[in-house]
Write a protein that holds these residues in place. Structure first.
Motif, PDB file in Angstrom:
ATOM      1  N   ARG A  49       0.807  -1.216   0.000  1.00  0.00           N
ATOM      2  CA  ARG A  49       0.000   0.000   0.000  1.00  0.00           C
ATOM      3  C   ARG A  49       0.843   1.270   0.000  1.00  0.00           C
ATOM      4  O   ARG A  49       0.294   2.361  -0.110  1.00  0.00           O
ATOM      5  CB  ARG A  49      -0.925  -0.002   1.221  1.00  0.00           C
ATOM      6  CG  ARG A  49      -1.941  -1.145   1.211  1.00  0.00           C
ATOM      7  CD  ARG A  49      -2.797  -1.118   2.462  1.00  0.00           C
ATOM      8  NE  ARG A  49      -3.790  -2.188   2.463  1.00  0.00           N
ATOM      9  CZ  ARG A  49      -4.621  -2.439   3.478  1.00  0.00           C
ATOM     10  NH1 ARG A  49      -4.565  -1.685   4.569  1.00  0.00           N
ATOM     11  NH2 ARG A  49      -5.495  -3.428   3.408  1.00  0.00           N
ATOM     12  N   LEU A  50       2.151   1.147   0.188  1.00  0.00           N
ATOM     13  CA  LEU A  50       3.009   2.330   0.134  1.00  0.00           C
ATOM     14  C   LEU A  50       2.810   3.023  -1.208  1.00  0.00           C
ATOM     15  O   LEU A  50       2.739   2.371  -2.253  1.00  0.00           O
ATOM     16  CB  LEU A  50       4.469   1.929   0.327  1.00  0.00           C
ATOM     17  CG  LEU A  50       5.506   3.048   0.370  1.00  0.00           C
ATOM     18  CD1 LEU A  50       6.663   2.652   1.295  1.00  0.00           C
ATOM     19  CD2 LEU A  50       6.060   3.396  -1.004  1.00  0.00           C
ATOM     20  N   ALA A  51       2.731   4.342  -1.170  1.00  0.00           N
ATOM     21  CA  ALA A  51       2.475   5.093  -2.399  1.00  0.00           C
ATOM     22  C   ALA A  51       3.421   6.274  -2.495  1.00  0.00           C
ATOM     23  O   ALA A  51       3.611   7.008  -1.523  1.00  0.00           O
ATOM     24  CB  ALA A  51       1.029   5.581  -2.429  1.00  0.00           C
ATOM     25  N   ALA A  52       4.029   6.453  -3.664  1.00  0.00           N
ATOM     26  CA  ALA A  52       4.923   7.584  -3.921  1.00  0.00           C
ATOM     27  C   ALA A  52       4.431   8.328  -5.158  1.00  0.00           C
ATOM     28  O   ALA A  52       3.964   7.712  -6.126  1.00  0.00           O
ATOM     29  CB  ALA A  52       6.356   7.096  -4.116  1.00  0.00           C
ATOM     30  N   TYR A  53       4.544   9.651  -5.108  1.00  0.00           N
ATOM     31  CA  TYR A  53       4.060  10.502  -6.193  1.00  0.00           C
ATOM     32  C   TYR A  53       5.141  11.546  -6.493  1.00  0.00           C
ATOM     33  O   TYR A  53       5.640  12.208  -5.578  1.00  0.00           O
ATOM     34  CB  TYR A  53       2.787  11.237  -5.785  1.00  0.00           C
ATOM     35  CG  TYR A  53       1.677  10.373  -5.247  1.00  0.00           C
ATOM     36  CD1 TYR A  53       0.585  10.023  -6.032  1.00  0.00           C
ATOM     37  CD2 TYR A  53       1.702   9.937  -3.918  1.00  0.00           C
ATOM     38  CE1 TYR A  53      -0.450   9.254  -5.519  1.00  0.00           C
ATOM     39  CE2 TYR A  53       0.675   9.160  -3.408  1.00  0.00           C
ATOM     40  CZ  TYR A  53      -0.401   8.821  -4.210  1.00  0.00           C
ATOM     41  OH  TYR A  53      -1.421   8.055  -3.688  1.00  0.00           O
ATOM     42  N   LEU A  54       5.483  11.714  -7.756  1.00  0.00           N
ATOM     43  CA  LEU A  54       6.364  12.797  -8.177  1.00  0.00           C
ATOM     44  C   LEU A  54       5.497  13.800  -8.916  1.00  0.00           C
ATOM     45  O   LEU A  54       4.999  13.516 -10.012  1.00  0.00           O
ATOM     46  CB  LEU A  54       7.485  12.261  -9.069  1.00  0.00           C
ATOM     47  CG  LEU A  54       8.655  13.216  -9.327  1.00  0.00           C
ATOM     48  CD1 LEU A  54       9.379  13.561  -8.026  1.00  0.00           C
ATOM     49  CD2 LEU A  54       9.628  12.610 -10.328  1.00  0.00           C
ATOM     50  N   VAL A  55       5.293  14.972  -8.294  1.00  0.00           N
ATOM     51  CA  VAL A  55       4.311  15.929  -8.809  1.00  0.00           C
ATOM     52  C   VAL A  55       4.861  17.353  -8.744  1.00  0.00           C
ATOM     53  O   VAL A  55       5.813  17.644  -8.011  1.00  0.00           O
ATOM     54  CB  VAL A  55       2.990  15.860  -8.014  1.00  0.00           C
ATOM     55  CG1 VAL A  55       2.278  14.534  -8.228  1.00  0.00           C
ATOM     56  CG2 VAL A  55       3.243  16.083  -6.519  1.00  0.00           C
ATOM     57  N   THR A  56       4.244  18.242  -9.473  1.00  0.00           N
ATOM     58  CA  THR A  56       4.626  19.651  -9.457  1.00  0.00           C
ATOM     59  C   THR A  56       3.824  20.450  -8.435  1.00  0.00           C
ATOM     60  O   THR A  56       4.144  21.607  -8.166  1.00  0.00           O
ATOM     61  CB  THR A  56       4.419  20.274 -10.850  1.00  0.00           C
ATOM     62  OG1 THR A  56       3.068  20.048 -11.261  1.00  0.00           O
ATOM     63  CG2 THR A  56       5.358  19.625 -11.873  1.00  0.00           C
ATOM     64  N   ASP A  57       2.802  19.840  -7.867  1.00  0.00           N
ATOM     65  CA  ASP A  57       1.959  20.504  -6.870  1.00  0.00           C
ATOM     66  C   ASP A  57       1.409  19.426  -5.939  1.00  0.00           C
ATOM     67  O   ASP A  57       0.810  18.452  -6.406  1.00  0.00           O
ATOM     68  CB  ASP A  57       0.805  21.238  -7.563  1.00  0.00           C
ATOM     69  CG  ASP A  57      -0.076  22.020  -6.603  1.00  0.00           C
ATOM     70  OD1 ASP A  57      -0.065  21.718  -5.396  1.00  0.00           O
ATOM     71  OD2 ASP A  57      -0.778  22.928  -7.059  1.00  0.00           O
ATOM     72  N   PRO A  58       1.603  19.541  -4.614  1.00  0.00           N
ATOM     73  CA  PRO A  58       1.101  18.515  -3.697  1.00  0.00           C
ATOM     74  C   PRO A  58      -0.380  18.218  -3.839  1.00  0.00           C
ATOM     75  O   PRO A  58      -0.813  17.084  -3.610  1.00  0.00           O
ATOM     76  CB  PRO A  58       1.425  19.097  -2.316  1.00  0.00           C
ATOM     77  CG  PRO A  58       2.587  19.992  -2.549  1.00  0.00           C
ATOM     78  CD  PRO A  58       2.359  20.595  -3.914  1.00  0.00           C
ATOM     79  N   THR A  59      -1.179  19.210  -4.225  1.00  0.00           N
ATOM     80  CA  THR A  59      -2.616  18.977  -4.329  1.00  0.00           C
ATOM     81  C   THR A  59      -2.987  18.094  -5.519  1.00  0.00           C
ATOM     82  O   THR A  59      -4.147  17.710  -5.663  1.00  0.00           O
ATOM     83  CB  THR A  59      -3.391  20.306  -4.419  1.00  0.00           C
ATOM     84  OG1 THR A  59      -2.961  21.030  -5.572  1.00  0.00           O
ATOM     85  CG2 THR A  59      -3.166  21.143  -3.173  1.00  0.00           C
ATOM     86  N   LEU A  60      -2.010  17.758  -6.357  1.00  0.00           N
ATOM     87  CA  LEU A  60      -2.258  16.794  -7.430  1.00  0.00           C
ATOM     88  C   LEU A  60      -2.325  15.367  -6.894  1.00  0.00           C
ATOM     89  O   LEU A  60      -2.761  14.462  -7.599  1.00  0.00           O
ATOM     90  CB  LEU A  60      -1.172  16.900  -8.502  1.00  0.00           C
ATOM     91  CG  LEU A  60      -1.144  18.211  -9.293  1.00  0.00           C
ATOM     92  CD1 LEU A  60       0.071  18.262 -10.208  1.00  0.00           C
ATOM     93  CD2 LEU A  60      -2.426  18.379 -10.101  1.00  0.00           C
ATOM     94  N   VAL A  61      -1.881  15.169  -5.663  1.00  0.00           N
ATOM     95  CA  VAL A  61      -2.006  13.864  -5.006  1.00  0.00           C
ATOM     96  C   VAL A  61      -3.413  13.785  -4.420  1.00  0.00           C
ATOM     97  O   VAL A  61      -3.778  14.611  -3.568  1.00  0.00           O
ATOM     98  CB  VAL A  61      -0.955  13.700  -3.898  1.00  0.00           C
ATOM     99  CG1 VAL A  61      -1.133  12.381  -3.172  1.00  0.00           C
ATOM    100  CG2 VAL A  61       0.451  13.816  -4.479  1.00  0.00           C
ATOM    101  N   PRO A  62      -4.230  12.835  -4.857  1.00  0.00           N
ATOM    102  CA  PRO A  62      -5.635  12.805  -4.408  1.00  0.00           C
ATOM    103  C   PRO A  62      -5.789  12.819  -2.888  1.00  0.00           C
ATOM    104  O   PRO A  62      -6.648  13.529  -2.359  1.00  0.00           O
ATOM    105  CB  PRO A  62      -6.171  11.513  -5.026  1.00  0.00           C
ATOM    106  CG  PRO A  62      -5.317  11.302  -6.246  1.00  0.00           C
ATOM    107  CD  PRO A  62      -3.957  11.787  -5.865  1.00  0.00           C
TER     108      PRO A  62
END
Length: 286
Positions: free
Chosen positions: A120-133
């Motif tokens: 269940r570990l989840a990693a996100y590479l994004v330009t804005d934290p709010t893009l992570v649901p």
């Protein structure tokens, strides 16, 4: 599961160790762990680490150019910082507990690992934290909400207070362990209904939230990542202590089990000495 105090301490640890270094590369060993591919992991290479923070229980490594590596460690995930990796051999996908590795330009870095079979570990590479649901849905931070907001959020989601306290859309950062500790400190049944909690009890719950989380943050900050789990356990008075005496009143700490979780409480402190029935559909003490 790492909660607000541990994630705050991990962010502090990364600020101390990683800020000012540049990312050499990000290696993904568990394809299921990385939830975004635009931008790709290669976009982090050469970027400086400028900060580290958190959003509720999400850890945020901030890179220059507005890039964020955001991680939710879930139930069995953890961060292991390495002053130097044993070898420069790339990770092999699907081998071992390592989900993702961040190598820095001085040879140090960290692994994100996950034990068990439920990945269940989840990693996100994004330009804005709010893009992570999950980040976009977060309620106010549990340590940032004032007393009026705290009460409004809890009473606005009718339900048993234990479940509402751990609902990240209501308040961000509280999980299973610290909710048990907060309710014990507030002397409140985990099955009290939120919109029936009187003002004086709500004020006690707010104070207990700040006392328990604030103390845990103070104890955790400055600890090495490898020491945080032990530090968390050492400060717990009811969670994970089924069958042991309550350190406040001496009554026996009891447990209510559910399909995939459990809670611990002290009857003497929280339910007028009456044990809660250990089955979901029972008539529960409130």
């Amino acid at each position: 599961m790492p909660e607000l105090p541990e994630v705050e301490a991990l962010a502090g640890y990364l600020r101390e160790r990683a800020v000012g270094r540049r990312v050499d590369r990000i290696e993904v060993a568990a394809i299921s762990a990385l939830k975004t591919y635009d931008p790709p992991p290669t976009a982090a290479a050469g970027r400086a680490v400028v900060d580290a923070g958190r959003h509720g229980k999400f850890l945020d490594l901030v890179l220059d150019g507005g890039l964020h590596l955001i991680t939710h460690l879930s139930r069995a995930g953890w961060l292991h910082y390495r002053e130097a990796f044993a070898a420069a051999v790339p990770l092999k996908p699907g081998k071992g507990p390592i989900a993702l590795r961040v190598r820095l330009d001085d040879g140090s870095g960290f692994d994100l690992t996950e034990a068990g079979t439920q990945k269940r570990l989840a990693a996100y590479l994004v330009t804005d934290p709010t893009l992570v649901p999950g980040v976009a849905r977060l309620g106010p931070d549990a340590l940032g909400a004032d007393q009026a907001t705290f009460a409004e959020r809890l009473r606005g989601r009718r339900g048993q207070v234990k479940g509402v306290l751990t609902d990240q859309e209501v308040l961000a950062g509280i999980g299973n362990a610290y909710s048990d500790e907060i309710l014990h400190t507030a002397k409140l049944s985990p099955f009290a209904i939120t919109n029936r909690i009187p003002d004086e009890k709500m004020a006690a719950l707010y104070a207990a939230t700040h006392e328990v989380l604030g103390d845990a943050v103070r104890r955790s900050l400055g600890q090495r990542a490898a020491e945080l789990k032990g530090e968390k356990r050492s400060g717990l008075r009811v969670h994970g202590r089924t069958g042991l005496p309550c350190p406040v009143c001496g009554d026996t700490v009891r447990e209510v089990s559910f399909a995939d979780s459990s809670l611990q409480y002290c009857p003497g402190c929280q339910t007028g000495g009456k044990p809660l029935a250990d089955r979901r559909l029972s008539r529960l003490v409130r």
